[in-house]
Each structure stands twice: as structure tokens, then as C-alpha cells.
Design an enzyme around this catalytic site. Sequence first.
Site, short mmCIF file in Angstrom:
data_model
loop_
_atom_site.label_atom_id
_atom_site.label_comp_id
_atom_site.label_asym_id
_atom_site.label_seq_id
_atom_site.Cartn_x
_atom_site.Cartn_y
_atom_site.Cartn_z
N ASP A 90 -38.52 11.90 -16.92
CA ASP A 90 -37.26 11.34 -16.46
C ASP A 90 -37.21 11.59 -14.95
O ASP A 90 -37.19 12.75 -14.52
CB ASP A 90 -36.12 12.06 -17.20
CG ASP A 90 -34.75 11.55 -16.79
OD1 ASP A 90 -34.63 10.92 -15.72
OD2 ASP A 90 -33.79 11.80 -17.54
N ARG A 113 -39.98 11.67 -2.32
CA ARG A 113 -40.04 12.91 -1.51
C ARG A 113 -41.22 13.77 -1.95
O ARG A 113 -41.88 14.40 -1.13
CB ARG A 113 -38.73 13.68 -1.69
CG ARG A 113 -38.67 14.97 -0.89
CD ARG A 113 -37.32 15.62 -0.97
NE ARG A 113 -36.94 16.03 -2.32
CZ ARG A 113 -35.81 16.67 -2.62
NH1 ARG A 113 -34.94 16.93 -1.67
NH2 ARG A 113 -35.52 17.01 -3.86
N TYR A 115 -24.32 -0.98 -9.46
CA TYR A 115 -25.69 -1.49 -9.34
C TYR A 115 -25.92 -2.08 -7.95
O TYR A 115 -26.94 -1.83 -7.31
CB TYR A 115 -25.92 -2.54 -10.43
CG TYR A 115 -27.35 -3.05 -10.52
CD1 TYR A 115 -28.35 -2.29 -11.12
CD2 TYR A 115 -27.70 -4.30 -10.02
CE1 TYR A 115 -29.66 -2.75 -11.22
CE2 TYR A 115 -29.00 -4.78 -10.12
CZ TYR A 115 -29.98 -4.00 -10.73
OH TYR A 115 -31.27 -4.47 -10.82
N LYS A 136 -28.64 -0.68 -5.25
CA LYS A 136 -29.79 -1.46 -4.77
C LYS A 136 -29.74 -1.67 -3.26
O LYS A 136 -30.77 -1.80 -2.60
CB LYS A 136 -29.86 -2.80 -5.54
CG LYS A 136 -30.24 -2.62 -7.02
CD LYS A 136 -31.60 -1.94 -7.19
CE LYS A 136 -32.06 -1.90 -8.64
NZ LYS A 136 -33.40 -1.32 -8.81
N VAL A 152 -35.44 -11.82 -14.39
CA VAL A 152 -36.77 -11.63 -14.98
C VAL A 152 -36.58 -11.29 -16.46
O VAL A 152 -35.68 -10.52 -16.80
CB VAL A 152 -37.52 -10.46 -14.30
CG1 VAL A 152 -38.98 -10.44 -14.74
CG2 VAL A 152 -37.43 -10.54 -12.79
#
Length: 345
Positions: free
Chosen positions: A160, A218, A250, A254, A283
Site C-alpha cells: 500500500d 521520495r 480528485y 490531480k 479509459v
Amino acid sequence: MTETTQALTGSRSIREWLDHPAGGPLLRGMLAAAGQDETALKPIEHFALQKLVELGGAQFPQADLDHLVREVNAGVLPGNDTEDDDATAQAGQWAERISDGRFSGKTVIVTGAASGIGRATASRIAREGGRVVAVDIAADRLDALVSAHPEADLVPVQADITQDQDIARIINAAGARIDALANVAGIMDDMTPLHEVSDDVWTRVFAVNVDGMFRLTRAVIPAMIAAGQGSIVNVASEAALRGNSAGVAYTASKHAVLGMTRSTAFMYAPQGIRVNAVAPGPVATGIEATFRSELGAKRLGPFMQMIPPVAEASQLAASITFLLSDDGTNISGAVLPSDGAWSVQ
Ligand SMILES: NC(=O)c1ccc[n+]([C@@H]2O[C@H](COP(=O)([O-])OP(=O)(O)OC[C@H]3O[C@@H](n4cnc5c(N)ncnc54)[C@H](O)[C@@H]3O)[C@@H](O)[C@H]2O)c1
């Protein structure tokens, strides 16, 4: 050219079914029984009907498709006459072409590798000779990816990306050399406008789409600095380019992906690290969007009618692997919409 009469099967497109004198009424009848009409299928009408089984899950099981095919073929279930392959005729004229060895000798981490765009990206890199560290929370679907590519160098890591200990396991599985990173894992929101957003949705969407991407990147960058090279592709969205394709959580997440992309591209250009973003339009994947707001549905609805035809995940993998590979040389800090011209509407 000889004309042949082909049986109407699951490998014929949804458009062909709708235009067929017997198939059209059957398919419309099935839609009506589910409280829908053919406009729901407009964005995916170029897909083979079989694709609906893959996308619809329990809503459209194989048994329903078989029933339709039998009905239209006088009780007989003919075999499909084309391969229902992820990357072939279903996406219109385009067919995936493997560039042999494009990723040979490279170790690439791909997140979200068990489904949709991440799976298609992991698969393409592996088939082009790369060693892929395939990361996802879904262990069973990661196993399926590995089984589907018995020859490939795929290292599945159930992890995760929001968890530090999982990030450490990903880096450990990759080893000292990490040539590239595809940050694909992401989740949708529930299309709520700001005053209706729950703490849970805001926190979860940012945890995966922003914090997870940040934490893994990172952890990866030191290896790239040491090597004096590296390529990172962050998957953004149409929602990174406009305000009318999702809810605020969302959309903001983004937009943050683009900020992270641009800052990182700028900072590490002298170290030979390229960082780019791909902004997909619609998609066909496993991602789920729910509408939990009347206002959200009312405001976004008209724009949902204008979305371009839904793309195959393999088409997004083509865009992502282009930037990820050495073919992306000299490109850094770019945002590539891969959306059938949606962003220029
Ligand atoms: N499908 C679309 O129409 C579309 C459009 C624009 C952008 N995108 C973006 O593309 C990316 C891929 O989405 P998709 O459509 O292939 O969705 P998908 O749901 O098919 O695949 C996403 C994968 O990410 C994994 N994942 C989720 N949370 C994770 C976590 N915390 N750690 C590790 N893995 C995790 C899921 O298990 C899943 O396998 C996302 O970032 C999404 O926002 C998708």
C-alpha cells in the site's frame, strides 16, 4: 473482395450489435431491463460487446452475453472469430507494437500494476525486456499478472503506497538500481463539490493520489541521483487540466500531481532525472466513479456527454512507456494529455 456473412458474436462491436436488425432490439431490450438506454454505451460503442463482460462484472456476466449471442444466432453459440486481446482490434485501428528490448537491463517500478493502466504498463515494459517491480494492494490480481507473463521478469510486491513500511519493501524488492518509476496507482472520488466533501473521501483520495506518490518518489530518487539518471512518469488525469471532470477531491489531487511533476522535473534536471506526467481521458479500467451529489451530477452531467470515445488501457501504456523510456530523452516537466483531444475542447 469477397463478402462474407460473419456471425454476430461477442467480438463484434457494440455499434455493430446496435445496428443489426436482430441484435439491436435484443441489446436495447437488455439495456431497458436494466433501466438504461443505448446512450449509456455511446462512449464505448467501438468496443467489442465482450468487453462489457470485462468491464461490467456482475452487471453483465458472460452468461448474459452468451444468451444474447444464442438468441441472435438461432439458438447456436458460435465461436468468436477474432481474438479478444487487450491490445488489438478493439481499440479501432491501433494495435500495440512491441519495441523489442526497449527496457532491457532496466528496473522499473510500476504502481497500480494489478489493474487497468498500471497493469497494461507493467505488461508492456516486461514484454519489452524490463525487470518490473509490480506494486499493488491486490495480491490475487498481481498473481494473475505474473501468471499471464510466464517468461517475463516481474517481481510482484503487495504493498500500500500510503504506508511507510510498504514503501521500504518496494525499494528493497527493487534493489540498488532503479531506472524508472511509473506512479499509476490512484483512486476516484465521489464527484462531490467542495461543501459536500466528507473528511473520509478527501483524506483517502489525497492519501493515495498525492501522499502515496510523494512517499514512493521520495524513496526512489536517491538511487536515481546516485546513478545520475532516471525517468519518472506520474499519472494525472483530465481532472488535472480542467474543473469539470470529477469532484473537488480528485480534481485537486490531480492538480497536485502536476505540481509535484513540475517541481521535481525542475529540481533534478541537473542530476539527469526526467519527470513527466500523462493525463488520461476516459479509459476502460477497473476504476469506479460514483455520484454522491445531486449538485455534482447536475453540473458535471452535461460535460460527461462530451467525453471522447473511451480508450484501452494499452493505449495509455503506450503514452506512459514512451515518456518512461529513453525515447523520452530531452522531455522533462511535460504534461502529456492522452485523451483523444478531450483537453482541447
Ligand atoms: N480510467 C480512467 O478513465 C482514468 C482517467 C484519468 C486518470 N486515471 C488515472 O489512472 C490511474 C490508474 O487508474 P485505472 O483507471 O487503471 O484504475 P484501476 O482501479 O483499474 O487501477 C488502479 C490500481 O491501483 C491500485 N491501488 C489503489 N490504491 C492503492 C494503494 N494505496 N497502493 C497500491 N496500489 C493501489 C488498485 O488496487 C488498482 O489495482 C489512476 O491514477 C487514475 O486516477 C484513470
